[in-house]
Scaffold this active site. Structure first.
Site, PDB file in Angstrom:
ATOM      1  N   GLY A 270     -15.282  27.024   5.290  1.00 39.84           N
ATOM      2  CA  GLY A 270     -15.187  25.723   5.973  1.00 39.84           C
ATOM      3  C   GLY A 270     -13.871  25.058   5.659  1.00 39.84           C
ATOM      4  CB  CYS A 275      -6.056  15.021   7.259  1.00 39.29           C
ATOM      5  SG  CYS A 275      -4.815  14.243   6.229  1.00 39.29           S
ATOM      6  CG  PHE A 276      -8.637  19.149   9.413  1.00 37.87           C
ATOM      7  CD1 PHE A 276      -7.407  18.651   9.787  1.00 37.87           C
ATOM      8  CD2 PHE A 276      -8.779  20.523   9.255  1.00 37.87           C
ATOM      9  CE1 PHE A 276      -6.319  19.499   9.999  1.00 37.87           C
ATOM     10  CE2 PHE A 276      -7.703  21.373   9.473  1.00 37.87           C
ATOM     11  CZ  PHE A 276      -6.478  20.860   9.836  1.00 37.87           C
TER      12      PHE A 276
HETATM   13  P1  NAD Z   1      -2.630   9.309  -1.004  1.00 41.51           P
HETATM   14  O1  NAD Z   1      -3.928   8.702  -1.351  1.00 41.51           O
HETATM   15  O2  NAD Z   1      -2.195  10.557  -1.696  1.00 41.51           O
HETATM   16  O3  NAD Z   1      -1.455   8.238  -1.236  1.00 41.51           O
HETATM   17  C1  NAD Z   1      -1.494   6.918  -0.794  1.00 41.51           C
HETATM   18  C2  NAD Z   1      -0.786   6.048  -1.817  1.00 41.51           C
HETATM   19  O4  NAD Z   1      -0.657   4.736  -1.284  1.00 41.51           O
HETATM   20  C3  NAD Z   1      -1.550   5.890  -3.138  1.00 41.51           C
HETATM   21  O5  NAD Z   1      -0.728   6.294  -4.218  1.00 41.51           O
HETATM   22  C4  NAD Z   1      -1.884   4.396  -3.212  1.00 41.51           C
HETATM   23  O6  NAD Z   1      -1.836   3.882  -4.528  1.00 41.51           O
HETATM   24  C5  NAD Z   1      -0.775   3.813  -2.356  1.00 41.51           C
HETATM   25  N1  NAD Z   1      -1.080   2.495  -1.798  1.00 41.51           N
HETATM   26  C6  NAD Z   1      -2.179   2.104  -1.118  1.00 41.51           C
HETATM   27  N2  NAD Z   1      -2.047   0.834  -0.714  1.00 41.51           N
HETATM   28  C7  NAD Z   1      -0.856   0.393  -1.167  1.00 41.51           C
HETATM   29  C8  NAD Z   1      -0.159  -0.832  -1.051  1.00 41.51           C
HETATM   30  N3  NAD Z   1      -0.668  -1.853  -0.360  1.00 41.51           N
HETATM   31  N4  NAD Z   1       1.029  -0.954  -1.646  1.00 41.51           N
HETATM   32  C9  NAD Z   1       1.570   0.093  -2.330  1.00 41.51           C
HETATM   33  N5  NAD Z   1       0.979   1.301  -2.449  1.00 41.51           N
HETATM   34  C10 NAD Z   1      -0.225   1.444  -1.870  1.00 41.51           C
HETATM   35  O7  NAD Z   1      -2.654   9.524   0.572  1.00 41.51           O
HETATM   36  P2  NAD Z   1      -1.876  10.659   1.400  1.00 41.51           P
HETATM   37  O8  NAD Z   1      -2.611  11.946   1.338  1.00 41.51           O
HETATM   38  O9  NAD Z   1      -0.436  10.603   1.043  1.00 41.51           O
HETATM   39  O10 NAD Z   1      -2.071  10.107   2.877  1.00 41.51           O
HETATM   40  C11 NAD Z   1      -1.373   8.966   3.335  1.00 41.51           C
HETATM   41  C12 NAD Z   1      -1.545   8.866   4.834  1.00 41.51           C
HETATM   42  O11 NAD Z   1      -0.926   9.990   5.472  1.00 41.51           O
HETATM   43  C13 NAD Z   1      -2.995   8.866   5.309  1.00 41.51           C
HETATM   44  O12 NAD Z   1      -3.102   8.031   6.423  1.00 41.51           O
HETATM   45  C14 NAD Z   1      -3.225  10.310   5.730  1.00 41.51           C
HETATM   46  O13 NAD Z   1      -4.215  10.431   6.708  1.00 41.51           O
HETATM   47  C15 NAD Z   1      -1.873  10.681   6.293  1.00 41.51           C
HETATM   48  N6  NAD Z   1      -1.554  12.107   6.238  1.00 41.51           N
HETATM   49  C16 NAD Z   1      -1.895  12.839   5.150  1.00 41.51           C
HETATM   50  C17 NAD Z   1      -1.561  14.179   5.096  1.00 41.51           C
HETATM   51  C18 NAD Z   1      -1.946  15.015   3.900  1.00 41.51           C
HETATM   52  O14 NAD Z   1      -1.845  16.242   4.006  1.00 41.51           O
HETATM   53  N7  NAD Z   1      -2.354  14.439   2.784  1.00 41.51           N
HETATM   54  C19 NAD Z   1      -0.855  14.782   6.151  1.00 41.51           C
HETATM   55  C20 NAD Z   1      -0.501  13.997   7.243  1.00 41.51           C
HETATM   56  C21 NAD Z   1      -0.865  12.654   7.273  1.00 41.51           C
END
Ligand code: NAD
Length: 466
Positions: A270, A275-276
């Protein structure tokens, strides 16, 4: 005016690598990544980065304190920046009505409020986080509600398509960069500024510009399509297991059709990752809100099939072990949701491990990149197995595959780490209880060779005969 200073809000799996690559490829731009988490920023400034990605260390080492900075000082970074990426998390709401569940935009909102509070000059604000279609409208409302004389905002959508485990490679050689903006002269100018940043290393023909809403929806659509392919092949894996067809052969035959293509047709235990599921639930929620129940139901099936696949695989493990795993010693190899990452969010291994714990198994776990505390936290989340003491008494974390498999009844392989392919399975077999079972949830092992050694082998999408 060319962009001179960039602020990235959110130093996670997206914000950290994207800002690091921009700093690498645009040495004249100063990039400051800020996060509200002091611990995360301290790790970005240390020798042990908070996330594992191949080549990330090298990129950060090259740029850190040259034109790449990690800081908790949001105010200064926002104040000084011409362009601000919002890369904060957008998790699924914990509670919701209906099947779809909205993305919780509280972190995006708080980042927007912070920008509105601090900005004293014009800013281009870029949605890098994955957001629902028309989120830019809400962000702009927050920014403009706090309007200060002399400050104007342009908001762009620039969703990130990187995949964890190959983030640096994906960022350096992106198939496409998508930038959505307002259809006004100011909107076009802002899009142009962001294009110029990417043009340092991405050919212009690979930079696609659209209106804001198309860009926002394209990200949800891209993840829905990718997940749909996995659910499609997984649905057929169940048919293969009872008919004698082999899902790898079917996938190859289907994928050679150039209209279909061969990527993302690997049957497995799975899909996982942060994200997905989140993005499809969000899409389903949006469709429900738009009064499009048939469209919502269509995409919901992709998630339902994934849940079915995880349950089906866990049930197969239990049934094969005389229909009871009570007090049996079972090794789970791999806990990350995929190879080359330490990320466990929505990892199928969590589902499998919790099911086995519920049935009374004793678990031996090993993953090359996931820390012990993370595994325990994932398994003690308040769901089926909501008693931390029970989990701790039944789960042991090991530092290598050999000690993790010693004296156990079965190996359940949940992550496709390359190093699992080359283990000495003769040695492992000799140290396991007999009969020794292997359940290959990723189809990466040499099943014939394992059977010759003496293992009883089960996998996905193929009936193995001895
Ligand atoms: P993550 O949880 O690893 O990182 C997010 C960071 O943002 C955290 O460190 C958190 O402390 C910080 N944060 C939250 N609110 C804040 C604020 N107000 N001020 C300062 N810092 C703040 O998340 P991620 O995996 O990097 O994902 C981020 C976004 O990108 C999501 O919307 C996700 O859907 C998207 N995304 C993720 C991926 C992936 O592979 N992880 C790929 C494409 C898109």
């Amino acid at each position: 005016m060319p962009i001179k200073k960039i602020c990235g809000i959110g130093a996670g799996y997206v914000g950290g690598p994207t800002c690091s690559v921009i700093a690498l490829m645009c040495p004249e731009i100063q990039v400051t990544v800020v996060d509200k988490s002091k611990d995360r920023i301290a790790q970005w400034n240390s020798e042990k980065l908070p996330i594992y990605e191949p080549r990330l260390d090298e990129v950060v080492r090259t740029c850190r304190n040259r034109n790449l900075f990690f800081s908790t000082d949001l105010d200064t970074a926002i104040m000084e920046a011409d362009l601000i990426f919002i890369s904060v998390n957008t998790p699924t709401k914990t509670f919701g009505t209906g099947k779809g569940r909205a993305a919780d935009l509280k972190y995006v909102e708080s980042a927007a409020r912070k920008i509105a509070e601090i900005a004293t000059g014009d800013k281009i604000v870029v949605e890098k986080s994955t957001v629902p279609v028309r989120a830019a409208e809400s962000i702009l409302n927050i920014l403009r509600a706090n309007h200060r004389p002399g400050v104007s905002y342009q908001i762009l959508s620039n969703p990130e398509f990187l995949a964890e485990g190959t983030a640096i490679e994906d960022l350096l050689n992106a198939d496409r960069v998508l930038i959505g903006g307002e259809d006004t002269p100011e909107g076009h100018a802002a899009v142009e500024e962001l294009c110029k940043v990417y043009e340092h290393w991405i050919p212009r023909k690979n930079i696609l510009t659209t209106n804001t809403w198309s860009s926002e929806l394209s990200k949800l659509a891209a993840n829905a399509f990718l997940a749909q392919r996995i659910s499609s092949i997984n649905s057929l894996s169940a048919v293969c297991e009872t008919t004698g067809a082999d899902v790898s052969e079917v996938a190859r035959a289907v994928g050679l059709d150039s209209r279909i293509g061969s990527k993302f047709l690997e049957a497995s235990v799975g899909f996982g990752g942060s994200c997905f599921q989140k993005d499809i639930l969000n899409l389903v929620y949006i469709c429900e809100c738009l009064n499009l129940p048939e469209v919502a139901a269509y995409w919901q099936q992709v998630i339902d099939m994934n849940e079915y696949q995880k349950s089906r695989f866990s049930a197969k493990v239990i049934e094969s072990l005389f229909n009871t795993v009570s007090d049996k010693q079972i090794t789970i190899l791999g806990f990350a949701f995929k190879k080359n990452t330490g990320d466990t969010r929505e990892s199928p291994a969590i589902h499998v491990a919790k099911t086995l714990l519920d049935e009374g198994a004793m678990l031996h776990l090993f993953d090359p990149k996931v820390e012990e505390e993370q595994i325990i936290e994932d398994l003690t989340h308040p769901t089926v197995t909501d008693c931390p003491e029970y989990v701790k008494s039944r789960v042991t974390i090991y530092q290598d595959a050999y000690t993790a498999t010693r004296d156990t009844h079965a190996i359940v392989l949940c992550t496709e780490w390359d190093e699992f392919k080359t283990l000495d399975y003769n040695r492992i077999y000799s140290e396991m209880m007999k009969p020794a079972y292997i359940f290959d949830g990723r189809k990466i092992l040499d099943h014939d060779a394992l059977q010759k050694i003496g293992f009883i082998v089960q996998t996905i999408g193929k009936k193995l005969t001895k």
